[in-house]
Design a protein around this motif. Structure first.
Motif, PDB file in Angstrom:
ATOM      1  N   LEU A  29     -26.152  63.048   6.348  1.00 34.80           N
ATOM      2  CA  LEU A  29     -25.236  61.334   5.821  1.00 34.80           C
ATOM      3  C   LEU A  29     -26.568  61.014   6.712  1.00 34.80           C
ATOM      4  O   LEU A  29     -26.698  60.728   7.295  1.00 34.80           O
ATOM      5  N   ASP A  30     -25.341  59.097   5.678  1.00 34.99           N
ATOM      6  CA  ASP A  30     -26.205  58.150   6.743  1.00 34.99           C
ATOM      7  C   ASP A  30     -24.768  57.874   7.030  1.00 34.99           C
ATOM      8  O   ASP A  30     -23.384  58.425   7.419  1.00 34.99           O
ATOM      9  N   ARG A  31     -25.021  56.406   7.486  1.00 34.76           N
ATOM     10  CA  ARG A  31     -24.077  55.725   9.216  1.00 34.76           C
ATOM     11  C   ARG A  31     -22.440  55.859   8.220  1.00 34.76           C
ATOM     12  O   ARG A  31     -21.946  55.499   8.559  1.00 34.76           O
ATOM     13  N   HIS A  32     -22.813  55.756   6.865  1.00 33.46           N
ATOM     14  CA  HIS A  32     -21.156  55.431   6.189  1.00 33.46           C
ATOM     15  C   HIS A  32     -20.684  57.029   5.403  1.00 33.46           C
ATOM     16  O   HIS A  32     -19.699  57.261   4.843  1.00 33.46           O
ATOM     17  N   GLY A  33     -21.085  57.716   5.531  1.00 33.39           N
ATOM     18  CA  GLY A  33     -20.661  59.651   5.639  1.00 33.39           C
ATOM     19  C   GLY A  33     -21.441  60.106   4.208  1.00 33.39           C
ATOM     20  O   GLY A  33     -20.755  60.779   3.285  1.00 33.39           O
ATOM     21  N   ASP A  34     -22.426  59.465   3.752  1.00 33.67           N
ATOM     22  CA  ASP A  34     -22.790  59.936   1.691  1.00 33.67           C
ATOM     23  C   ASP A  34     -23.911  60.696   2.426  1.00 33.67           C
ATOM     24  O   ASP A  34     -24.546  60.216   3.138  1.00 33.67           O
TER      25      ASP A  34
ATOM     26  N   GLN B  44     -19.432  61.121  -0.559  1.00 32.29           N
ATOM     27  CA  GLN B  44     -18.787  60.843   0.759  1.00 32.29           C
ATOM     28  C   GLN B  44     -18.004  61.691   0.871  1.00 32.29           C
ATOM     29  O   GLN B  44     -17.781  63.305   0.891  1.00 32.29           O
ATOM     30  N   LEU B  45     -18.907  63.121   2.383  1.00 30.15           N
ATOM     31  CA  LEU B  45     -18.556  64.410   3.336  1.00 30.15           C
ATOM     32  C   LEU B  45     -18.154  63.708   4.635  1.00 30.15           C
ATOM     33  O   LEU B  45     -17.959  65.260   4.777  1.00 30.15           O
TER      34      LEU B  45
ATOM     35  N   ARG C  46     -13.901  68.069  10.151  1.00 36.15           N
ATOM     36  CA  ARG C  46     -13.734  67.118  11.317  1.00 36.15           C
ATOM     37  C   ARG C  46     -15.355  67.297  11.777  1.00 36.15           C
ATOM     38  O   ARG C  46     -15.002  66.773  12.657  1.00 36.15           O
ATOM     39  N   HIS C  47     -16.150  68.328  11.585  1.00 34.34           N
ATOM     40  CA  HIS C  47     -17.942  67.997  12.740  1.00 34.34           C
ATOM     41  C   HIS C  47     -17.652  67.334  11.673  1.00 34.34           C
ATOM     42  O   HIS C  47     -18.943  66.503  12.775  1.00 34.34           O
ATOM     43  N   PHE C  48     -18.207  66.803  11.006  1.00 34.99           N
ATOM     44  CA  PHE C  48     -18.660  65.695  10.213  1.00 34.99           C
ATOM     45  C   PHE C  48     -18.383  64.837  10.644  1.00 34.99           C
ATOM     46  O   PHE C  48     -18.558  63.524  10.992  1.00 34.99           O
ATOM     47  N   GLU C  49     -16.562  64.718  11.021  1.00 32.06           N
ATOM     48  CA  GLU C  49     -16.077  63.023  11.655  1.00 32.06           C
ATOM     49  C   GLU C  49     -16.500  63.119  12.709  1.00 32.06           C
ATOM     50  O   GLU C  49     -16.784  61.900  12.677  1.00 32.06           O
TER      51      GLU C  49
ATOM     52  N   PHE D 180     -26.550  64.966  11.054  1.00 31.60           N
ATOM     53  CA  PHE D 180     -27.505  66.159  10.793  1.00 31.60           C
ATOM     54  C   PHE D 180     -26.513  67.194  11.059  1.00 31.60           C
ATOM     55  O   PHE D 180     -26.439  67.483  12.028  1.00 31.60           O
ATOM     56  N   SER D 181     -26.290  68.024  10.240  1.00 35.86           N
ATOM     57  CA  SER D 181     -25.968  69.252   9.986  1.00 35.86           C
ATOM     58  C   SER D 181     -26.606  70.285   9.885  1.00 35.86           C
ATOM     59  O   SER D 181     -26.720  70.432   8.370  1.00 35.86           O
ATOM     60  N   MET D 182     -26.228  71.774  10.747  1.00 37.73           N
ATOM     61  CA  MET D 182     -27.375  72.654  10.031  1.00 37.73           C
ATOM     62  C   MET D 182     -26.139  73.817  10.184  1.00 37.73           C
ATOM     63  O   MET D 182     -25.711  74.037  10.943  1.00 37.73           O
ATOM     64  N   ALA D 183     -26.433  74.653   8.669  1.00 40.40           N
ATOM     65  CA  ALA D 183     -25.257  75.815   8.844  1.00 40.40           C
ATOM     66  C   ALA D 183     -25.899  76.805   9.212  1.00 40.40           C
ATOM     67  O   ALA D 183     -27.024  77.193   8.237  1.00 40.40           O
ATOM     68  N   TYR D 184     -25.466  78.157  10.272  1.00 39.87           N
ATOM     69  CA  TYR D 184     -25.766  79.238  10.205  1.00 39.87           C
ATOM     70  C   TYR D 184     -24.759  80.615   9.624  1.00 39.87           C
ATOM     71  O   TYR D 184     -23.255  80.016   9.606  1.00 39.87           O
TER      72      TYR D 184
END
Length: 499
Positions: free
Chosen positions: A117-122, A137-138, A143-146, A184-188
């Motif tokens: 995601l960029d600084r705007h959450g896109d 927009q994600l 909540r973890h993105f916020e 940067f979000s990675m999911a397991y």
């Protein structure tokens, strides 16, 4: 002042003495029995307390195992986030991140999904590929993105994949770039091998339940394995219990103790439950009975020894009373009740030593009753005893609490005045002469009271022998100056200091 004479002390009859002896022995027996009862009660309480302490220690160790495992999970996630952040700064900071580069970075971590995601959450990049989501927009969706967009590392609850409908847990890290902050979000997979390994090694008991759950109660890992997706589905009673407290017991077929520990940096918890039969096995069975067998043996021996103990206590009390009486007798003048010469000698030595240590004056008075032999010869020894007792009352009236005074011998008396200089000693002597002169004993020819002579010695660094010698010499000079005179007065002289 008039003196009231008391009659001689009567002897106690032998029957009364025997009765008192029996009462003392009975009291001793009661005390011994009460002591034994108290000892046994204390032992019983100590055994119960010790066993409960052992159980409490096992519960504490049990809770520590859960806490340590939760800390290991937290440490693993923290290190994973640090590696993830470092890699993102190194490879994902360019203005444009290609899908190939993004997929390579994600694959290196073994993640099944990832978002950038960029600084705007896109959304800038996503894996698996989903071109239609790019630019959407994600940040407000999870909540973890916020939290990550606000600058903090965040670990999610169990979430569904953006692209594929899979239960996942994600680690989102913020990092700075020239274009501003990115996330940067990675999911397991929720039941990954690493988290499962932590859960499997949490507890060593053969029969157990260990669950790693998120804030909503969904399972991330479990031991033993279960197909349930939530704690409530896996164990309803345990889910209800951990919702209200961190540690406690579960009733049912077999009592069970549970504990839960939060995973720092996340909303997760590690829940562990073990049957009481396993948790308290080390303090159950024969090891539980040994202290009570010892207690029974001590009780038996105590009952057998109580008679001997009571006799010993009675004898000790009798000896202590006799010793105290002998000590008082050895230091007390039997006629006047004042200190005798032996006690006065000890006190003057102590007072002189105290004066030397603290560089303070100490004074002594040597007192002699005038015409005492004449009274004895004329009116008898009983009259002489009356004069001696009357003068003892005068000393009690005049001297201070800290002063030590008594009968030196015959018609001589002695007083030790700590922290008193020559002037103070002279004042005390004058008061003593005045009070003695007020004693009215007309029946033995002392209408003007008891006449006396006083010798004074004062020193700052004295020896006891010097003080007594100087007081005795001063008394001699005082008596020499009083010969042929009816009124008592004190011969004064300058105090001598002795090294």
């Amino acid at each position: 002042m008039t003196i009231r004479q008391t009659g001689p002390r009567t002897n106690v009859g032998s029957a009364v003495i025997v009765g008192l002896g029996r009462a003392r022995r009975l009291r001793s027996a009661i005390l011994a029995a009460a002591g034994l009862g108290l000892l046994l009660a204390t032992m019983a309480v100590a055994i119960v307390f010790s066993q409960e302490q052992s159980r409490a220690q096992l519960r504490t160790n049990f809770a520590l195992r859960a806490t340590n495992s939760a800390q290991l999970v937290s440490t693993y996630l923290t290190e994973q986030a640090a590696r993830q952040q470092h890699t993102a700064r190194q490879f994902l900071s360019a203005p444009h991140v290609s899908a190939a580069r993004f997929n390579l970075v994600v694959s290196a971590f073994g993640a099944v999904a990832a978002d950038l995601l960029d600084r705007h959450g896109d959304l800038l990049a996503v894996m698996p590929s989903a071109p239609t989501l790019i630019g959407q927009q994600l940040a407000t969706r999870d909540r973890h993105f916020e939290v990550a967009e606000q600058g903090s590392t965040a670990v999610s609850n169990v979430v569904q994949s953006t692209v594929e409908d899979l239960p996942l847990m994600a680690v989102a890290v913020p990092y700075a770039t020239a274009q501003g902050r990115r996330v940067f979000s990675m999911a397991y997979r929720a039941s990954g091998a690493t988290l499962t390994a932590f859960v499997d090694h949490t507890i060593a008991y053969r029969q157990h339940e260990v669950f790693l759950i998120d804030a909503t109660g969904r399972l991330l890992a479990a031991s033993p394995r279960t197909s349930a997706e939530t704690l409530a589905a896996a164990d309803t009673r345990l889910a209800h219990a951990v919702a209200g407290k961190r540690q406690g017991s579960l009733a049912g077929k077999g009592p069970t103790t549970f504990t839960s520990a939060p995973v720092a940096g996340t909303a997760w918890r590690l829940v562990v439950a073990v049957p009481d039969s396993l948790l308290y096995n080390s303090v159950a069975g024969f090891s539980h009975l040994v202290p009570w067998l010892v207690f029974a043996l001590v009780a038996l021996l105590g009952i057998l020894l109580v008679a001997l103990l009571s006799r010993s206590l009675a004898d000790r009390a009798r000896l202590a009373t006799l010793s105290a009486k002998m000590e008082r007798t050895a230091q007390t003048d039997s006629l006047t009740g004042l200190y005798n010469r032996r006690a006065l000698t000890e006190h003057v030595a102590r007072s002189a030593a105290h004066a030397r240590r603290h560089n303070m004056p100490v004074s002594v008075l040597m007192i002699d009753l005038d015409r005492f032999k004449q009274i004895n010869d004329t009116f008898g020894h009983e009259a002489g005893d009356q004069v001696l007792c009357g003068f003892a009352g005068c000393m009690r009236e005049v001297f201070r609490v800290d002063d030590v005074y008594g009968r030196w011998g015959g018609d001589e008396f002695f007083a030790v005045l700590p922290a008193t200089d020559a002037d103070g000693a002279a004042i005390s002597a004058a008061r003593l002469i005045t009070v003695a002169a007020s004693v009215k004993l007309e029946e033995i020819g002392l209408a003007d009271g008891i006449a006396l002579s006083v010798g004074i010695a004062t020193g700052i660094l004295p020896s006891p022998q010097d003080l007594v010698r100087e007081a005795d010499l001063d008394l001699y000079r005082s008596k020499a100056g009083r010969r042929g005179r009816a009124d008592g007065e004190i011969s004064s002289r300058a105090p001598a200091e002795h090294a």
